[in-house]
Design a protein around this motif. Structure first.
Motif, PDB file in Angstrom:
ATOM      1  N   HIS A 153       7.829   4.512  -8.592  1.00 51.67           N
ATOM      2  CA  HIS A 153       7.528   4.913  -7.229  1.00 51.67           C
ATOM      3  C   HIS A 153       6.193   5.474  -7.015  1.00 51.67           C
ATOM      4  N   GLU A 155       4.837   7.073  -3.383  1.00 52.65           N
ATOM      5  CA  GLU A 155       5.135   6.991  -1.841  1.00 52.65           C
ATOM      6  C   GLU A 155       4.448   8.288  -1.316  1.00 52.65           C
ATOM      7  N   GLY A 169       3.443   5.674   3.360  1.00 54.15           N
ATOM      8  CA  GLY A 169       2.626   5.069   2.483  1.00 54.15           C
ATOM      9  C   GLY A 169       3.023   4.668   1.221  1.00 54.15           C
ATOM     10  N   ARG A 170       2.760   3.719   0.569  1.00 49.93           N
ATOM     11  CA  ARG A 170       3.523   3.367  -0.842  1.00 49.93           C
ATOM     12  C   ARG A 170       2.739   2.460  -1.454  1.00 49.93           C
ATOM     13  N   THR A 171       2.908   2.283  -2.861  1.00 45.86           N
ATOM     14  CA  THR A 171       1.939   1.456  -3.444  1.00 45.86           C
ATOM     15  C   THR A 171       2.094  -0.185  -3.317  1.00 45.86           C
ATOM     16  N   ARG A 172       0.964  -0.770  -3.385  1.00 43.81           N
ATOM     17  CA  ARG A 172       1.066  -2.028  -3.259  1.00 43.81           C
ATOM     18  C   ARG A 172       1.135  -3.033  -4.727  1.00 43.81           C
ATOM     19  N   SER A 219      -5.328   3.818   6.049  1.00 42.30           N
ATOM     20  CA  SER A 219      -4.145   3.550   5.207  1.00 42.30           C
ATOM     21  C   SER A 219      -3.587   4.609   4.416  1.00 42.30           C
ATOM     22  N   TYR A 220      -2.463   4.631   4.211  1.00 41.22           N
ATOM     23  CA  TYR A 220      -1.786   5.849   3.193  1.00 41.22           C
ATOM     24  C   TYR A 220      -1.224   5.247   2.002  1.00 41.22           C
ATOM     25  N   ASP A 221      -1.551   3.799   2.065  1.00 44.84           N
ATOM     26  CA  ASP A 221      -0.990   3.270   0.793  1.00 44.84           C
ATOM     27  C   ASP A 221      -1.840   3.170  -0.278  1.00 44.84           C
ATOM     28  N   PHE A 222      -1.217   2.817  -1.544  1.00 45.84           N
ATOM     29  CA  PHE A 222      -2.198   2.813  -2.773  1.00 45.84           C
ATOM     30  C   PHE A 222      -1.954   1.560  -3.676  1.00 45.84           C
ATOM     31  N   SER A 223      -3.153   1.566  -4.312  1.00 43.69           N
ATOM     32  CA  SER A 223      -3.326   0.415  -5.277  1.00 43.69           C
ATOM     33  C   SER A 223      -4.015   0.697  -6.508  1.00 43.69           C
ATOM     34  N   LYS A 265      -5.066  11.349  -0.060  1.00 43.52           N
ATOM     35  CA  LYS A 265      -4.213  10.795   1.109  1.00 43.52           C
ATOM     36  C   LYS A 265      -3.094  11.595   1.512  1.00 43.52           C
TER      37      LYS A 265
END
Length: 351
Positions: A153, A155, A169-172, A219-223, A265
């Motif tokens: 995880h 997030e 936000g979370r990882t894609r 965006s607060y997401d991650f990759s 972030k």
């Protein structure tokens, strides 16, 4: 999920003991915690040596190891806490997320104990446990931002009030821990590779600068999949030239990229949502470089930071007791038809 059995929690002035069980992945853990915060015991049996030869966790083997260990760990936790089963007031267990076979071992054990002892059962969210591990070492001030970084995880979670979780936000793709393990394999380190990469990055005198994946501006997401590919490309480029790859410079470049993005972030989220505190949680929270950078950024921003000690960052049952205490104090108990849920919503689990 928020059903209730016939047992009733004690009054707020009474001491109570929660016995917690964690078997979501490759650690078998049982803890006894008084009043949701005082750890009397927190016994952990790791399967790292078993899974190391496979380069990662093998779910079926993990489940079998939990079956072999759970009774022994339970007895040891009670002995270390200096209590017996009749002293237990409630049983908490990781309901999800996690590996279904591993989760089932803990859930069956917890349900059996709750039924035999006639005490409340509390199905608990694994990530809520990581977040509330911070409550075992300090007071959480709301609203707070939790940066969750673990093997499965990554997030950013907003806690507007106690027990209310909102994932912003979370990882894609890969979680941070997965990215570390894959890069570690490319750098010829054994599983789990995170600590090796962290150590090499700290010792490096040079850095190969790697890309930062910021995604969309708001965006607060991650990759992290592209970053992993960039590491592999640098290794292949060196070998095609007949050169030896500079693993230490690569480790530093990889770690700096990860840390820049996740901390950047998290700090931005704290400012946007008016957080009064930052919480760092999950197994990768033990990463020295990450702890140092986030500490520095929070100090610059005047934002209080809570980080559990390393032994409470990795999967453990004390953190499950800390999260279950949210439900205990509200009388929100699970019924005995509780099911293990490998994909369990954190937001739906909120109190």
């Amino acid at each position: 999920m928020n059903g209730s059995n016939d047992a009733v929690s004690p009054s707020s002035t009474s001491d109570y003991l929660l016995l917690a069980i964690e078997t979501s992945c490759d650690e078998t853990s049982v803890a006894v915690v008084r009043n949701g915060r005082e750890i009397l015991s927190n016994v952990i049996s790791s399967q790292i040596e078993t899974h190391k030869q496979f380069g990662g966790v093998v779910p079926e083997i993990a489940s079998r190891k939990h079956v072999e260990s759970i009774t022994i760990i339970l007895e040891e936790a009670l002995r270390e806490a200096g209590v017996g089963l009749p002293d237990i007031d409630g049983v908490a267990v990781t309901q999800g997320p996690g590996l279904i076979g591993a989760l089932l071992v803990g859930v069956v054990a917890a349900k059996s104990l709750a039924l035999a002892l006639d005490v409340p059962l509390i199905g608990t969210h694994h990530i809520a446990g990581h977040i509330y591990a911070n409550h075992l070492v300090g007071d959480i001030v709301y609203p707070a931002i939790a940066l969750v970084v673990s093997g499965g995880h990554t997030e950013i979670v907003l806690l507007e009030e106690e027990g209310k979780f909102r994932i912003i936000g979370r990882t894609r793709d890969d979680a941070v821990g997965e990215a570390y393990d894959k890069v570690a394999r490319a750098l010829q380190f054994p599983y789990p590779g995170g600590p090796y990469v962290d150590k090499l990055a700290q010792e490096a005198t040079e850095e190969i600068v790697l890309p930062r994946s910021w995604l969309e501006p708001d965006s607060y997401d991650f990759s992290f999949s592209g970053l992993k590919s960039a590491v592999l490309s640098e290794i292949n480029r060196s070998r095609m030239k007949g050169e030896t790859p500079d693993f230490s410079a690569l480790a530093r470049g990889f770690q700096q990229s990860v840390i820049d993005v996740v901390t950047g972030k998290a700090i931005r989220a704290a400012k946007e949502f008016g957080a009064h505190q930052m919480l760092l949680c999950g197994g990768v929270a033990a990463n020295r470089g990450l702890r140092e950078r986030l500490s520095s950024l929070c100090e610059e921003a005047g934002l209080p930071l809570l980080i559990p000690p390393n032994k409470l960052c990795t999967d453990n049952a004390a953190m499950i007791a800390a999260a279950a205490d949210l439900k205990w104090r509200r009388g929100q108990f699970s019924t005995l038809d509780l099911k293990a849920e490998p994909i369990l919503s954190l937001e739906d689990w909120s109190v």
